[in-house]
Motif scaffolding. Structure first.
Motif, PDB file in Angstrom:
ATOM      1  N   GLN A 467     -20.520 -19.159 -19.837  1.00  9.35           N
ATOM      2  CA  GLN A 467     -20.156 -20.317 -19.045  1.00  9.35           C
ATOM      3  C   GLN A 467     -20.472 -21.589 -19.816  1.00  9.35           C
ATOM      4  O   GLN A 467     -21.270 -21.590 -20.756  1.00  9.35           O
ATOM      5  CB  GLN A 467     -20.856 -20.319 -17.690  1.00  9.35           C
ATOM      6  CG  GLN A 467     -22.321 -20.654 -17.682  1.00  9.35           C
ATOM      7  CD  GLN A 467     -22.898 -20.681 -16.263  1.00  9.35           C
ATOM      8  OE1 GLN A 467     -22.466 -19.972 -15.384  1.00  9.35           O
ATOM      9  NE2 GLN A 467     -23.892 -21.510 -16.066  1.00  9.35           N
ATOM     10  N   GLN A 468     -19.824 -22.687 -19.392  1.00  6.84           N
ATOM     11  CA  GLN A 468     -19.950 -23.954 -20.100  1.00  6.84           C
ATOM     12  C   GLN A 468     -19.706 -25.090 -19.115  1.00  6.84           C
ATOM     13  O   GLN A 468     -18.788 -25.002 -18.292  1.00  6.84           O
ATOM     14  CB  GLN A 468     -18.932 -24.012 -21.237  1.00  6.84           C
ATOM     15  CG  GLN A 468     -19.016 -25.252 -22.112  1.00  6.84           C
ATOM     16  CD  GLN A 468     -17.960 -25.244 -23.203  1.00  6.84           C
ATOM     17  OE1 GLN A 468     -16.806 -24.954 -22.948  1.00  6.84           O
ATOM     18  NE2 GLN A 468     -18.361 -25.558 -24.420  1.00  6.84           N
ATOM     19  N   PRO A 479     -21.181 -30.128 -24.418  1.00  3.96           N
ATOM     20  CA  PRO A 479     -21.453 -29.025 -23.488  1.00  3.96           C
ATOM     21  C   PRO A 479     -21.775 -27.741 -24.239  1.00  3.96           C
ATOM     22  O   PRO A 479     -21.105 -27.390 -25.213  1.00  3.96           O
ATOM     23  CB  PRO A 479     -20.134 -28.893 -22.699  1.00  3.96           C
ATOM     24  CG  PRO A 479     -19.096 -29.482 -23.593  1.00  3.96           C
ATOM     25  CD  PRO A 479     -19.766 -30.559 -24.383  1.00  3.96           C
ATOM     26  N   LEU A 480     -22.845 -27.062 -23.812  1.00  5.76           N
ATOM     27  CA  LEU A 480     -23.292 -25.846 -24.484  1.00  5.76           C
ATOM     28  C   LEU A 480     -22.736 -24.611 -23.793  1.00  5.76           C
ATOM     29  O   LEU A 480     -22.680 -24.546 -22.563  1.00  5.76           O
ATOM     30  CB  LEU A 480     -24.819 -25.760 -24.477  1.00  5.76           C
ATOM     31  CG  LEU A 480     -25.578 -26.896 -25.169  1.00  5.76           C
ATOM     32  CD1 LEU A 480     -27.073 -26.662 -25.030  1.00  5.76           C
ATOM     33  CD2 LEU A 480     -25.192 -26.985 -26.628  1.00  5.76           C
ATOM     34  N   LEU A 481     -22.347 -23.640 -24.573  1.00  7.33           N
ATOM     35  CA  LEU A 481     -21.983 -22.334 -24.038  1.00  7.33           C
ATOM     36  C   LEU A 481     -23.252 -21.568 -23.707  1.00  7.33           C
ATOM     37  O   LEU A 481     -24.250 -21.647 -24.438  1.00  7.33           O
ATOM     38  CB  LEU A 481     -21.182 -21.538 -25.058  1.00  7.33           C
ATOM     39  CG  LEU A 481     -19.680 -21.819 -25.184  1.00  7.33           C
ATOM     40  CD1 LEU A 481     -19.125 -21.071 -26.377  1.00  7.33           C
ATOM     41  CD2 LEU A 481     -18.946 -21.412 -23.921  1.00  7.33           C
ATOM     42  N   SER A 482     -23.232 -20.812 -22.622  1.00  5.73           N
ATOM     43  CA  SER A 482     -24.388 -20.018 -22.234  1.00  5.73           C
ATOM     44  C   SER A 482     -23.954 -18.594 -21.934  1.00  5.73           C
ATOM     45  O   SER A 482     -22.924 -18.381 -21.286  1.00  5.73           O
ATOM     46  CB  SER A 482     -25.061 -20.607 -20.980  1.00  5.73           C
ATOM     47  OG  SER A 482     -25.440 -21.932 -21.194  1.00  5.73           O
ATOM     48  N   ASP A 534     -12.231 -27.689 -23.958  1.00  3.48           N
ATOM     49  CA  ASP A 534     -11.965 -28.224 -22.625  1.00  3.48           C
ATOM     50  C   ASP A 534     -11.107 -29.487 -22.724  1.00  3.48           C
ATOM     51  O   ASP A 534     -11.036 -30.131 -23.773  1.00  3.48           O
ATOM     52  CB  ASP A 534     -13.296 -28.547 -21.933  1.00  3.48           C
ATOM     53  CG  ASP A 534     -13.166 -28.586 -20.419  1.00  3.48           C
ATOM     54  OD1 ASP A 534     -12.081 -28.253 -19.913  1.00  3.48           O
ATOM     55  OD2 ASP A 534     -14.150 -28.932 -19.761  1.00  3.48           O
ATOM     56  N   VAL A 602     -14.039 -17.865 -19.847  1.00  2.00           N
ATOM     57  CA  VAL A 602     -15.130 -18.820 -20.012  1.00  2.00           C
ATOM     58  C   VAL A 602     -15.247 -19.594 -18.712  1.00  2.00           C
ATOM     59  O   VAL A 602     -14.348 -20.350 -18.343  1.00  2.00           O
ATOM     60  CB  VAL A 602     -14.880 -19.789 -21.186  1.00  2.00           C
ATOM     61  CG1 VAL A 602     -16.020 -20.788 -21.299  1.00  2.00           C
ATOM     62  CG2 VAL A 602     -14.725 -19.023 -22.498  1.00  2.00           C
ATOM     63  N   ARG A 604     -16.105 -22.386 -16.486  1.00  2.00           N
ATOM     64  CA  ARG A 604     -16.486 -23.804 -16.537  1.00  2.00           C
ATOM     65  C   ARG A 604     -17.211 -24.160 -15.239  1.00  2.00           C
ATOM     66  O   ARG A 604     -16.750 -23.824 -14.145  1.00  2.00           O
ATOM     67  CB  ARG A 604     -15.248 -24.689 -16.682  1.00  2.00           C
ATOM     68  CG  ARG A 604     -14.465 -24.638 -18.006  1.00  2.00           C
ATOM     69  CD  ARG A 604     -15.289 -24.485 -19.233  1.00  2.00           C
ATOM     70  NE  ARG A 604     -14.700 -24.906 -20.482  1.00  2.00           N
ATOM     71  CZ  ARG A 604     -13.733 -24.281 -21.139  1.00  2.00           C
ATOM     72  NH1 ARG A 604     -13.137 -23.227 -20.627  1.00  2.00           N
ATOM     73  NH2 ARG A 604     -13.330 -24.719 -22.317  1.00  2.00           N
ATOM     74  N   ASN A 650     -28.573 -20.104 -24.607  1.00  2.00           N
ATOM     75  CA  ASN A 650     -27.617 -21.159 -24.940  1.00  2.00           C
ATOM     76  C   ASN A 650     -27.186 -21.083 -26.394  1.00  2.00           C
ATOM     77  O   ASN A 650     -27.882 -20.542 -27.245  1.00  2.00           O
ATOM     78  CB  ASN A 650     -28.241 -22.540 -24.692  1.00  2.00           C
ATOM     79  CG  ASN A 650     -28.414 -22.816 -23.227  1.00  2.00           C
ATOM     80  OD1 ASN A 650     -27.567 -22.454 -22.429  1.00  2.00           O
ATOM     81  ND2 ASN A 650     -29.521 -23.440 -22.871  1.00  2.00           N
ATOM     82  N   SER A 652     -24.877 -23.723 -29.281  1.00  2.00           N
ATOM     83  CA  SER A 652     -24.193 -25.000 -29.464  1.00  2.00           C
ATOM     84  C   SER A 652     -22.737 -24.807 -29.829  1.00  2.00           C
ATOM     85  O   SER A 652     -22.008 -25.766 -29.986  1.00  2.00           O
ATOM     86  CB  SER A 652     -24.895 -25.808 -30.562  1.00  2.00           C
ATOM     87  OG  SER A 652     -24.839 -25.106 -31.786  1.00  2.00           O
TER      88      SER A 652
END
Length: 653
Positions: A467-468, A479-482, A534, A602, A604, A650, A652
């Motif tokens: 998620q991001q 925004p970081l991807l997790s 995004d 993904v 959001r 997380n 980057s």
């Protein structure tokens, strides 16, 4: 049994000695989910009677309760049918077995009155059964969260005594909770409400003991526990925390295995707890003294602005010492603390805009964008920076800040909108589309090409849930991807995860990130990174307003796209649906319906609660009749109020 019970059993039940009936019952209950249940109540009543007659340890009790309680199709008729079906089993002459079956049915509806009746029935048929009672003398007899409670509980004296005698050396010592942790956790709400001085005294005592711990794990856990106590920390404790956090690095930032060392975390959390008590100038000097170039994002976000004089002096010290770690930390601090920069500080940043050190260059770009200084931005433009020259994954932050510089420069008229769009990363296209007609046209042309490439992507490889946060405003941090933990397949897997050590956890994380990297490589090779990048909702609004025919073509393509492609383009479909809703309610409703039915690759999310973006987008257009119907359909079909899975790590990228 009563005559009515015998008649029911004779018509509804039959004896079967086969094994595996509970599993068959479980399958049957699952197949009934999502269907009207009122017609099936006689059969479900039969199941309840059979279970009361012949209990089985493996019977699917939870399946049964969840089926009825979360019935979103005909809950009201079902509840009425349950009450009618239970009447013969609640008569005076009914057996305890029949009454137990009726209580099972009533307790499954979720209605408070039914639950109260079921509770009363169980009490009458098992009057001699011993009742479990916590009977904890340290558990408050008064709810401390009840605003109407004015009197302290009778046992508050015992709670206070236990608190004063608590062995704080046993608090927050490891990954699990000690008996002392449990006791203090139970007592603290009552102490905070009725004896706050005692609660503060206990936390002060814990803080003083914690700082003398020698074991690094125990010390790390104590530092983390002190964060919530920051407001009440004593001055001498704050001073010691700063001393711990600003001492020379106890270890390198990363271990050989790529993990963070506990000694480094101790320093970071010590500063995080102390920083609210220190000015921006004092915070900067503490970070300088630490000698590192990395800091927890949470710590940097807790910094306060330092004076221009202090920033200038810190830059001078770093440049004079030729210590790149110190220079990186000063620039980092200036960025996150939003400290004002003097002309002298800005001039010192100019060489860093083209630094061969990617990390230093990224930090300088962030400051240049935030300063909005024309002189500094002209120097940036002169470097010829272009997002296309950056690594899309490892250079994510540089692309973000460099694109922000281009956007600000275009806003100030230092560069044309079309040229700025040509040099920035796709994540900033949405903001550029709002600049002018020129910006919108340039963005639309590029997005349309990327859109049609993405629509043609097939054979998307499997990868874990990620998620991001949505890209909302140009001033936000990248925004970081997790990674998101998948729910455990079964109880065995759940216990395996609870028992896994740090190495096992890290290995599982690495496997998940490698799977995601394969997905990234796949869409990159297909030149379809718009799936990952995004596009702000404001950008969709700008393009829909200026080029409605283009938006219409995107909508039609998304509605006929295959399931896998649509899941990949989920965020794009969400933003487009929101933008076209005022002018094309029916089309927006179709897109919103599809985004609700398919999970994105993904996810959001928005805000600290990580609310799914598609839910926020739909409710933001709830004033439109067609969309409002979908919003309430989402509520009617919701099985619970859970929003998102648990985030575990997380990246980057």
């Amino acid at each position: 049994m009563s005559e009515a019970e015998r008649e029911f059993i004779g018509k509804q039940l039959k004896e079967d000695s086969r094994k595996g009936l509970p599993q068959l019952h479980s399958y049957a209950l699952e197949l009934m989910a999502g269907k009207p249940l009122a017609p099936a109540i006689p059969a479900l009543m039969g199941w309840a009677v059979a279970s009361a007659l012949n209990p089985d340890f493996d019977r699917p009790d939870k399946h049964f309760r969840h089926l009825m309680r979360f019935n979103a199709v005909d809950w009201l008729p079902m509840r009425d049918a349950v009450r009618t079906a239970c009447e013969p089993f609640l008569a005076t002459e009914a057996s305890n077995t029949g009454k137990r079956a009726a209580a099972t049915m009533l307790s499954a509806t979720g209605d408070p009155d039914d639950a109260a009746q079921a509770h009363a029935i169980f009490g009458t048929i098992t009057p001699d059964r011993p009742r479990f009672s916590l009977n904890d003398p340290l558990y408050s007899a008064v709810d401390p969260c009840d605003p109407t409670a004015t009197q302290a509980p009778e046992n508050i004296g015992a709670i206070v005594t236990a608190s004063r005698n608590a062995n704080v050396a046993e608090l927050s010592t490891g990954l699990g909770m000690t008996p002392q942790d449990h006791q203090v956790t139970r007592s603290m709400p009552a102490l905070a409400r009725f004896e706050p001085a005692t609660a503060v005294e206990l936390r002060h005592k814990f803080a003083r003991q914690a700082l003398d711990r020698a074991n690094v794990l125990s010390l790390r856990q104590a530092m983390m526990a002190l964060l919530k106590d920051s407001a009440i920390l004593e001055p001498e404790i704050v001073t010691r925390l700063v001393s711990i956090g600003s001492s020379p690095p106890a270890s390198e930032f990363l271990t050989d295995k790529g993990g963070v060392r506990d000694e480094w975390l101790v320093q970071q959390y010590a500063l995080r707890a102390a920083f609210p008590h220190r000015s921006g100038d004092e915070q900067l000097r503490a970070l300088e003294a630490g000698g590192g170039n990395e800091a927890l994002l949470d710590l940097l976000e807790a910094t306060s602005p330092a004076s221009e004089t202090e920033i200038d002096a810190a830059l001078d010290r770093a440049l004079t010492s030729r210590d790149n770690n110190r220079l990186a930390m000063v620039v980092n601090f200036a960025q996150f603390s939003k400290s004002s920069l003097s002309n002298a500080a800005k001039s010192r940043l100019i060489p860093l805009l083209s630094s061969p050190d990617g990390g230093m260059r990224m930090r300088a770009l962030a400051l240049a964008a935030r300063s909005r200084d024309p002189v500094l931005l002209k120097q940036f433009l002169a470097t010829g920076w272009d997002a296309a020259n950056c690594d899309a994954k490892n250079g994510h932050r540089e692309i973000w800040y460099g694109s922000r510089c281009l956007l600000v420069a275009a806003e100030l008229g230092l560069i044309g909108a079309a040229e700025a769009v040509g040099r920035m990363g796709p994540n900033f296209y949405g903001f550029a589309a709002q600049l002018s007609d020129e910006g919108a046209k340039s963005v639309a042309d590029r997005v349309d090409v990327a859109f049609h490439r993405a629509i043609g992507v097939n054979d998307i490889p499997e990868f874990p849930l990620v998620q991001q946060p949505v890209t909302a405003i140009e001033g936000q941090e990248p925004p970081l991807l997790s990674l998101v933990d998948q729910p455990a397949r079964d109880m065995q897997q759940a216990f395996e995860r609870l028992g896994e050590d740090d190495d096992a956890f890290q290995q599982r994380q690495k496997r998940s990130w490698k799977a995601f990297d394969r997905f990234v490589d796949h869409v990159t090779l297909a030149d379809a990174r718009i799936i990952l990048d995004d596009f702000s909702w404001g950008g969709f609004d700008a393009i829909v307003a200026r080029m409605p025919s283009l938006a219409e073509s995107w909508k039609q393509a998304l509605l006929v796209a295959g399931e896998g492609v649509f899941r990949a383009m989920h965020a794009f479909a969400t933003g487009l649906a929101r933008a076209i809703a005022p002018s094309d309610p029916a089309g927006a409703a179709e897109l919103f319906a599809r985004t609700a039915s398919l999970r994105p690759f993904v996810n959001r999310v928005i805000g600290v609660s990580s609310i799914p973006a598609e839910a926020v987008a739909a409710w933001s257009r709830a004033s439109i009749t067609e969309v409002r119907k979908l919003c309430f359909a989402r509520l009617d079909a919701a099985a619970n109020d859970s929003l998102t899975p648990r985030v575990t790590s997380n990246s980057s990228g």
